[in-house]
Design an enzyme around this catalytic site. Sequence first.
Site, PDB file in Angstrom:
ATOM      1  N   HIS A  81       0.835  -1.209   0.000  1.00  0.00           N
ATOM      2  CA  HIS A  81       0.000   0.000   0.000  1.00  0.00           C
ATOM      3  C   HIS A  81       0.865   1.251   0.000  1.00  0.00           C
ATOM      4  O   HIS A  81       1.747   1.400   0.836  1.00  0.00           O
ATOM      5  CB  HIS A  81      -0.928   0.009   1.217  1.00  0.00           C
ATOM      6  CG  HIS A  81      -2.155  -0.817   1.008  1.00  0.00           C
ATOM      7  ND1 HIS A  81      -3.389  -0.466   1.475  1.00  0.00           N
ATOM      8  CD2 HIS A  81      -2.326  -1.990   0.357  1.00  0.00           C
ATOM      9  CE1 HIS A  81      -4.270  -1.378   1.118  1.00  0.00           C
ATOM     10  NE2 HIS A  81      -3.655  -2.323   0.447  1.00  0.00           N
ATOM     11  N   TYR A 210      -9.367   6.038   6.932  1.00  0.00           N
ATOM     12  CA  TYR A 210      -9.530   6.426   8.338  1.00  0.00           C
ATOM     13  C   TYR A 210     -10.512   7.594   8.368  1.00  0.00           C
ATOM     14  O   TYR A 210     -10.194   8.668   7.848  1.00  0.00           O
ATOM     15  CB  TYR A 210      -8.188   6.874   8.932  1.00  0.00           C
ATOM     16  CG  TYR A 210      -7.189   5.759   9.173  1.00  0.00           C
ATOM     17  CD1 TYR A 210      -6.403   5.242   8.150  1.00  0.00           C
ATOM     18  CD2 TYR A 210      -7.029   5.224  10.456  1.00  0.00           C
ATOM     19  CE1 TYR A 210      -5.477   4.236   8.386  1.00  0.00           C
ATOM     20  CE2 TYR A 210      -6.097   4.217  10.708  1.00  0.00           C
ATOM     21  CZ  TYR A 210      -5.332   3.728   9.662  1.00  0.00           C
ATOM     22  OH  TYR A 210      -4.418   2.728   9.904  1.00  0.00           O
ATOM     23  N   PRO A 302      -4.948   1.023  18.640  1.00  0.00           N
ATOM     24  CA  PRO A 302      -4.653   0.470  17.307  1.00  0.00           C
ATOM     25  C   PRO A 302      -4.652   1.450  16.134  1.00  0.00           C
ATOM     26  O   PRO A 302      -4.176   1.102  15.056  1.00  0.00           O
ATOM     27  CB  PRO A 302      -5.745  -0.590  17.116  1.00  0.00           C
ATOM     28  CG  PRO A 302      -6.832  -0.200  18.036  1.00  0.00           C
ATOM     29  CD  PRO A 302      -6.207   0.505  19.192  1.00  0.00           C
ATOM     30  N   LYS A 306       0.487   0.218  14.978  1.00  0.00           N
ATOM     31  CA  LYS A 306       1.875   0.078  15.454  1.00  0.00           C
ATOM     32  C   LYS A 306       2.133  -1.147  16.345  1.00  0.00           C
ATOM     33  O   LYS A 306       3.296  -1.536  16.522  1.00  0.00           O
ATOM     34  CB  LYS A 306       2.279   1.328  16.264  1.00  0.00           C
ATOM     35  CG  LYS A 306       2.437   2.565  15.425  1.00  0.00           C
ATOM     36  CD  LYS A 306       3.675   2.493  14.560  1.00  0.00           C
ATOM     37  CE  LYS A 306       3.708   3.527  13.478  1.00  0.00           C
ATOM     38  NZ  LYS A 306       3.895   3.019  12.138  1.00  0.00           N
ATOM     39  N   TYR A 394       3.644   6.807   9.993  1.00  0.00           N
ATOM     40  CA  TYR A 394       2.841   5.640   9.617  1.00  0.00           C
ATOM     41  C   TYR A 394       3.726   4.535   9.034  1.00  0.00           C
ATOM     42  O   TYR A 394       3.575   3.368   9.389  1.00  0.00           O
ATOM     43  CB  TYR A 394       1.757   6.042   8.606  1.00  0.00           C
ATOM     44  CG  TYR A 394       0.648   5.008   8.499  1.00  0.00           C
ATOM     45  CD1 TYR A 394      -0.521   5.136   9.238  1.00  0.00           C
ATOM     46  CD2 TYR A 394       0.789   3.882   7.680  1.00  0.00           C
ATOM     47  CE1 TYR A 394      -1.534   4.183   9.162  1.00  0.00           C
ATOM     48  CE2 TYR A 394      -0.208   2.929   7.601  1.00  0.00           C
ATOM     49  CZ  TYR A 394      -1.368   3.084   8.340  1.00  0.00           C
ATOM     50  OH  TYR A 394      -2.346   2.140   8.265  1.00  0.00           O
TER      51      TYR A 394
HETATM   52  P1  FAD Z   1       0.575 -11.142  21.927  1.00  0.00           P
HETATM   53  O1  FAD Z   1       0.163 -11.238  20.520  1.00  0.00           O
HETATM   54  O2  FAD Z   1      -0.442 -10.741  22.949  1.00  0.00           O
HETATM   55  O3  FAD Z   1       1.177 -12.554  22.335  1.00  0.00           O
HETATM   56  C1  FAD Z   1       1.419 -12.918  23.673  1.00  0.00           C
HETATM   57  C2  FAD Z   1       1.364 -14.429  23.751  1.00  0.00           C
HETATM   58  O4  FAD Z   1       1.733 -14.850  25.071  1.00  0.00           O
HETATM   59  C3  FAD Z   1      -0.032 -14.953  23.500  1.00  0.00           C
HETATM   60  O5  FAD Z   1       0.012 -15.939  22.507  1.00  0.00           O
HETATM   61  C4  FAD Z   1      -0.472 -15.499  24.855  1.00  0.00           C
HETATM   62  O6  FAD Z   1      -1.345 -16.599  24.724  1.00  0.00           O
HETATM   63  C5  FAD Z   1       0.877 -15.883  25.460  1.00  0.00           C
HETATM   64  N1  FAD Z   1       0.876 -15.920  26.927  1.00  0.00           N
HETATM   65  C6  FAD Z   1       0.333 -15.018  27.788  1.00  0.00           C
HETATM   66  N2  FAD Z   1       0.532 -15.406  29.058  1.00  0.00           N
HETATM   67  C7  FAD Z   1       1.218 -16.570  29.000  1.00  0.00           C
HETATM   68  C8  FAD Z   1       1.707 -17.473  29.989  1.00  0.00           C
HETATM   69  N3  FAD Z   1       1.499 -17.251  31.303  1.00  0.00           N
HETATM   70  N4  FAD Z   1       2.356 -18.586  29.595  1.00  0.00           N
HETATM   71  C9  FAD Z   1       2.573 -18.823  28.276  1.00  0.00           C
HETATM   72  N5  FAD Z   1       2.121 -18.009  27.299  1.00  0.00           N
HETATM   73  C10 FAD Z   1       1.451 -16.899  27.651  1.00  0.00           C
HETATM   74  N6  FAD Z   1      -2.555  -3.892  16.702  1.00  0.00           N
HETATM   75  C11 FAD Z   1      -2.691  -3.218  15.587  1.00  0.00           C
HETATM   76  O7  FAD Z   1      -1.707  -2.621  15.151  1.00  0.00           O
HETATM   77  N7  FAD Z   1      -3.885  -3.214  14.904  1.00  0.00           N
HETATM   78  C12 FAD Z   1      -4.980  -3.909  15.357  1.00  0.00           C
HETATM   79  O8  FAD Z   1      -6.034  -3.901  14.746  1.00  0.00           O
HETATM   80  C13 FAD Z   1      -4.874  -4.598  16.540  1.00  0.00           C
HETATM   81  N8  FAD Z   1      -5.923  -5.287  17.032  1.00  0.00           N
HETATM   82  C14 FAD Z   1      -5.796  -5.904  18.233  1.00  0.00           C
HETATM   83  C15 FAD Z   1      -6.873  -6.561  18.798  1.00  0.00           C
HETATM   84  C16 FAD Z   1      -6.765  -7.155  20.053  1.00  0.00           C
HETATM   85  C17 FAD Z   1      -7.964  -7.845  20.668  1.00  0.00           C
HETATM   86  C18 FAD Z   1      -5.534  -7.097  20.745  1.00  0.00           C
HETATM   87  C19 FAD Z   1      -5.390  -7.718  22.121  1.00  0.00           C
HETATM   88  C20 FAD Z   1      -4.463  -6.474  20.154  1.00  0.00           C
HETATM   89  C21 FAD Z   1      -4.562  -5.861  18.917  1.00  0.00           C
HETATM   90  N9  FAD Z   1      -3.500  -5.213  18.327  1.00  0.00           N
HETATM   91  C22 FAD Z   1      -3.622  -4.568  17.191  1.00  0.00           C
HETATM   92  C23 FAD Z   1      -2.183  -5.215  18.918  1.00  0.00           C
HETATM   93  C24 FAD Z   1      -1.298  -6.313  18.318  1.00  0.00           C
HETATM   94  O9  FAD Z   1      -2.064  -7.421  17.969  1.00  0.00           O
HETATM   95  C25 FAD Z   1      -0.285  -6.638  19.360  1.00  0.00           C
HETATM   96  O10 FAD Z   1       0.503  -5.485  19.571  1.00  0.00           O
HETATM   97  C26 FAD Z   1       0.600  -7.832  19.012  1.00  0.00           C
HETATM   98  O11 FAD Z   1      -0.166  -9.006  19.038  1.00  0.00           O
HETATM   99  C27 FAD Z   1       1.741  -7.925  20.008  1.00  0.00           C
HETATM  100  O12 FAD Z   1       2.392  -9.143  19.895  1.00  0.00           O
HETATM  101  P2  FAD Z   1       3.022  -9.839  21.156  1.00  0.00           P
HETATM  102  O13 FAD Z   1       3.660 -11.080  20.648  1.00  0.00           O
HETATM  103  O14 FAD Z   1       3.828  -8.874  21.909  1.00  0.00           O
HETATM  104  O15 FAD Z   1       1.790 -10.155  22.125  1.00  0.00           O
HETATM  105  C1  DHB Z   2      -5.815  -2.636  10.755  1.00  0.00           C
HETATM  106  C2  DHB Z   2      -5.856  -2.328  12.086  1.00  0.00           C
HETATM  107  C3  DHB Z   2      -5.466  -1.082  12.489  1.00  0.00           C
HETATM  108  O1  DHB Z   2      -5.485  -0.770  13.788  1.00  0.00           O
HETATM  109  C4  DHB Z   2      -5.023  -0.124  11.587  1.00  0.00           C
HETATM  110  O2  DHB Z   2      -4.662   1.105  12.018  1.00  0.00           O
HETATM  111  C5  DHB Z   2      -4.972  -0.447  10.264  1.00  0.00           C
HETATM  112  C6  DHB Z   2      -5.369  -1.714   9.841  1.00  0.00           C
HETATM  113  C7  DHB Z   2      -6.253  -3.988  10.311  1.00  0.00           C
HETATM  114  O3  DHB Z   2      -6.623  -4.784  11.182  1.00  0.00           O
HETATM  115  O4  DHB Z   2      -6.268  -4.235   9.103  1.00  0.00           O
END
Ligand code: FAD
Ligand code: DHB
Length: 400
Positions: A81, A210, A302, A306, A394
Amino acid sequence: MTGTPAPVPARATVGIVGGGPAGLLLARLLHQAGVDCVVLESRDRAYVEQRQRAGILEQGTVDALRSSGAGERLDREGLAHDGIELRWDRRAQRVDFPSLTGGHRVWVYAQTEVVKDLVALQLRDGAPLLFDARVSSVTGAGTDRPVIHYAHGGADHTVVCDYVVGCDGFHGVTRKAVPEGELRTVGRSYPYSWLGILADVAPSNEELVYAHSPRGFALLSMRSPAVSRLYLQVPNGTDPAAWTDERIWDELDARFAVDADWTLARGPITQKSVLPMRSSVTEPMRWGRVLLAGDAAHIVPPAGAKGLNLAASDAIVLARAFGQLARTGSTAGLDAYSDTCLRRVWRAEHFSWFMTTTLHTAPDQPAFDTRLQYSQLDRIAASPHAAAELARNYVGMPVG
Ligand code: FAD
Ligand code: DHB
């Protein structure tokens, strides 16, 4: 690709708690660097691979996935994009990334797919990655042999490590290994959430939209040329079941409305969920032999896209530092880890807060604040400097 996880050793150089994007990418990069590590993930493989979350990848994330061997499907199915569209006050303005950032762009490739690709590669290579393994605690953070305690298959186990990396998200347990008062967490919540949907319909715009609206924010994104991902600002505590499909489409229609000719295509909604929003940073990101990465250390709302990219950049910086330690015996990279990552984290925190507060309408928002938001959006439309500031944030800072 299929594979069977290797047995989890009782000893590892790096023990990783959590198999989300941060933990999996770190494990993949360490595996390639010849640093032995184990990943312990509390959920099962299907759950982790289907958890619907982010969708936008920055260049640094894409580069790391490619160099980790996980770029093949991304290059085939990911959508490059070159801009986004902003909408407010019934008008639309495109922000062009390459011309404003010296040629940078982003990719649409869902977090679910990133996770599937990384899991498949680790299992193919027989790297230790254990699902259904809930970590209960990490002990010995201040010693040179921290220990991970976890339950798997009805029994309790331990892994003795040189270092433990908490990639276990906001509610993770690893942070608790650090003595009280050594880490400082600052943050804030927001008076709204997002209702996110997946719909089997071609996206109505080639690029993300957006939209600011007095009715609330809306975002048009996508998962593929045939699947749309859309978000609506809703009050905190909203039950997704309270929103019928028709109500969702009507509300999206109203929020994306512009004076130009434009229609939002509707299709069957296959998933609905509500996500709350917060900003939070825990500093420093390392104490003794315990390090934090991704959501375990910082949360962004979100709207700046980021969260996943910050998780990836932490993993990249950390993998380089462990690689340096293995090659040269130097801990310089590990010692600099927290400061290096926090510079990027705070920039992303600011940008995510800016996008959130510029595009959402708070409950009972004064008309004055709405006029300030319009003024900011008007400036982005009129000033290449203001547009470039948004575009550069961005597409993301270089990693490191
Ligand atoms: P996570 O993806 O949270 O992974 C952590 C992992 O640790 C999980 O698999 C969990 O099961 C595991 N875990 C936790 N506790 C334990 C334990 N005690 N023992 C073993 N394993 C454990 N970001 C965006 O940019 N756009 C979005 O649209 C967006 N939507 C989101 C929607 C939701 C519901 C959430 C919660 C987050 C969203 N985010 C979004 C943020 C983005 O998904 C996260 O920043 C990203 O997943 C971070 O990755 P991570 O590996 O740090 O954490
Ligand atoms: C998506 C999520 C976001 O928070 C964003 O800023 C852009 C795209 C997505 O889930 O596609």
